[in-house]
Scaffold this motif. Structure first.
Motif, PDB file in Angstrom:
ATOM      1  N   ILE A  10       0.977  -1.319  -0.101  1.00 43.30           N
ATOM      2  CA  ILE A  10      -0.071  -0.087   0.090  1.00 43.30           C
ATOM      3  C   ILE A  10       0.833   1.369  -0.027  1.00 43.30           C
ATOM      4  CG2 ILE A  10      -0.245   0.022   2.446  1.00 43.30           C
ATOM      5  CD1 ILE A  10      -2.913   1.170  -0.088  1.00 43.30           C
ATOM      6  N   ASN A  11       2.080   1.310   0.646  1.00 44.83           N
ATOM      7  CA  ASN A  11       2.904   2.444   0.863  1.00 44.83           C
ATOM      8  C   ASN A  11       3.543   2.508  -0.511  1.00 44.83           C
ATOM      9  OD1 ASN A  11       2.270   2.828   3.382  1.00 44.83           O
ATOM     10  ND2 ASN A  11       3.925   1.863   4.227  1.00 44.83           N
ATOM     11  N   ARG A  12       3.783   1.421  -1.365  1.00 46.24           N
ATOM     12  CA  ARG A  12       4.509   1.577  -2.577  1.00 46.24           C
ATOM     13  C   ARG A  12       3.570   2.423  -3.616  1.00 46.24           C
ATOM     14  NH1 ARG A  12       6.200  -3.605  -1.246  1.00 46.24           N
ATOM     15  NH2 ARG A  12       4.774  -4.711  -2.881  1.00 46.24           N
ATOM     16  N   GLU A  13       2.328   1.809  -3.603  1.00 47.65           N
ATOM     17  CA  GLU A  13       1.136   2.377  -4.416  1.00 47.65           C
ATOM     18  C   GLU A  13       0.743   3.904  -3.977  1.00 47.65           C
ATOM     19  OE1 GLU A  13      -2.481   0.053  -4.562  1.00 47.65           O
ATOM     20  OE2 GLU A  13      -1.416  -1.794  -4.250  1.00 47.65           O
ATOM     21  N   ILE A  14       0.897   4.179  -2.876  1.00 45.63           N
ATOM     22  CA  ILE A  14       0.878   5.437  -2.575  1.00 45.63           C
ATOM     23  C   ILE A  14       1.853   6.497  -2.871  1.00 45.63           C
ATOM     24  CG2 ILE A  14       0.819   7.154  -0.474  1.00 45.63           C
ATOM     25  CD1 ILE A  14      -0.547   5.090   1.247  1.00 45.63           C
ATOM     26  N   ALA A  15       3.035   6.052  -2.946  1.00 43.82           N
ATOM     27  CA  ALA A  15       4.343   6.545  -3.319  1.00 43.82           C
ATOM     28  C   ALA A  15       4.197   6.732  -4.851  1.00 43.82           C
ATOM     29  CB  ALA A  15       5.714   5.892  -3.084  1.00 43.82           C
TER      30      ALA A  15
END
Length: 176
Positions: free
Chosen positions: A61-66
C-alpha cells in the motif's frame, strides 16, 4: 499545505478487492486524486519529469501511495521490496540510472540502514553517491541520527507529508 496519508492503512476509505487485503488500485488512485488535488496541493512547482526514483518499501500500500504521489510530478518510480533488492537494483543499473532513493528504514531481509551503508561502500563512486532519503514512522532524534550516520542524506516521516517530501526530493535531486 500539508497532507497526511497515514489513514489509508487503517481507514476503510476505498472499496476493497475480493481478497480484502488493500484498496483496489483504481479506488486508491481516485481517492488520492480527491484528497490531494481537491486540497489544492500545488504540484506545479515540483517538476520531476523524467526523473527515476527508486522506492525501497516493503508494504504494498505504501508503494502504491508513493507511485500515485510521485507521478503527480512526472517522476518515474521503480520499487524494491527490501534493502537487499534495492542494493541489487543499484548494482545492476549504470550509474545515473536512478536519480534518488526513497528508503524505508524497517524492511525484511535487509533494513534501510544496512542497505544505505552498503550503497555508500560501492566501488563505483557515482552509484555510492546517489541521494538517499530515509522514510520512517519513528521520528525520534536517535532514529534521525542513525539514518544520517548510515549514509542517508535526509530524513522524512511517515505518514507522508506531501509538501515536505516534495521539498526534500527537490533539494536532493541532482541538478540537470
Amino acid at each position: 499545505m500539508i497532507t497526511q496519508l497515514d489513514h489509508l492503512q487503517n481507514e476503510k476509505c476505498c472499496s476493497e478487492q475480493d481478497d480484502g487485503d488493500r484498496p483496489a488500485p483504481a479506488d486508491l488512485e481516485k481517492y488520492l486524486q480527491e484528497r490531494i488535488v481537491s486540497e489544492q496541493l500545488s504540484v506545479k512547482e515540483f517538476h520531476f519529469t523524467g526523473r527515476k526514483i527508486l522506492v525501497a518499501e516493503d508494504m504494498a500500500i505504501n508503494r502504491e501511495i508513493a507511485e500515485e504521489i510521485l507521478k503527480q510530478t512526472g517522476a518515474f518510480t521503480e520499487f524494491a521490496e527490501d534493502g537487499e533488492i534495492c542494493l541489487k537494483k543499484i548494482e545492476a543499473k549504470p550509474a545515473g540510472y536512478y536519480d534518488l532513493i526513497l528508503m524505508d528504514i524497517m524492511m525484511p531481509n535487509m533494513d534501510g540502514m544496512e542497505a544505505a551503508r552498503r550503497i555508500r561502500m560501492l566501488p563505483d563512486r557515482a552509484k555510492a553517491g546517489i541521494p538517499i532519503i530515509a522514510m520512517t514512522s519513528n521520528v525520534s532524534e536517535k532514529e534521525r541520527n542513525a539514518a544520517l550516520d548510515a549514509g542517508m542524506n535526509a530524513f522524512t516521516e511517515k505518514p507522508i507529508f506531501v509538501d515536505r517530501l516534495f521539498e526534500t526530493i527537490k533539494e536532493y535531486l541532482p541538478k540537470e
